[in-house]
Motif scaffolding. Sequence first.
Motif: not given
Length: 179
Positions: A52-53, A66-67, A138-139, A152-159
């Motif tokens: 996630m940016p 913040s993300t 937009n971001h 997920d807990a690592n900040g990765t988009i899973r779906h």
Amino acid sequence: MNSFFWISYAILWILVVPLVILNLVLFRQLGIMVMGTARGVNQSGIPVGNKMPRATTTTLQGAEWSTGELIGTPSLMLFGSPTCKECAEILPDFQRIAMMNNVKPILLLFASADLALDYVRKIAYDDEVLIVSSEFANHLDVQVTPYAYAVDANGTIRHKGLVNSREQLEAYAKASRVS
């Protein structure tokens, strides 16, 4: 006879073009409602598997968010709007499904703070609510509602994509727990 042919030919084309456009719109709606997907919309957004940016927005109370705060906790981000009928249908299940799957529910509203506050009170939502600015949307490449990211807990988009039903919410919540 020749002028009659050309006039009728022109009238037919004038009728055919709007009908083709209408059919394309109806096929897209059918894909969203019946199959639970709209490829064109689901291809938007941050690609699955990416982090996630970093982006910032404000909470309903005016604090900065913040993300980066997603790191460490599986989260289900749901973008909605007080004027979105589909959002109103799935919001009652949103918190409960997130809690059942041990993920953090984050509701992001396309609305002013006052309108969002009224809406949150009306639906009795008591978890984190964020205000979505056009820059933030937009971001994160979000253009429609209800749109969700399972992170997920690592900040990765899973779906990611449109969420039109309770079943889809459950699938997103389960996807966010995968690391």
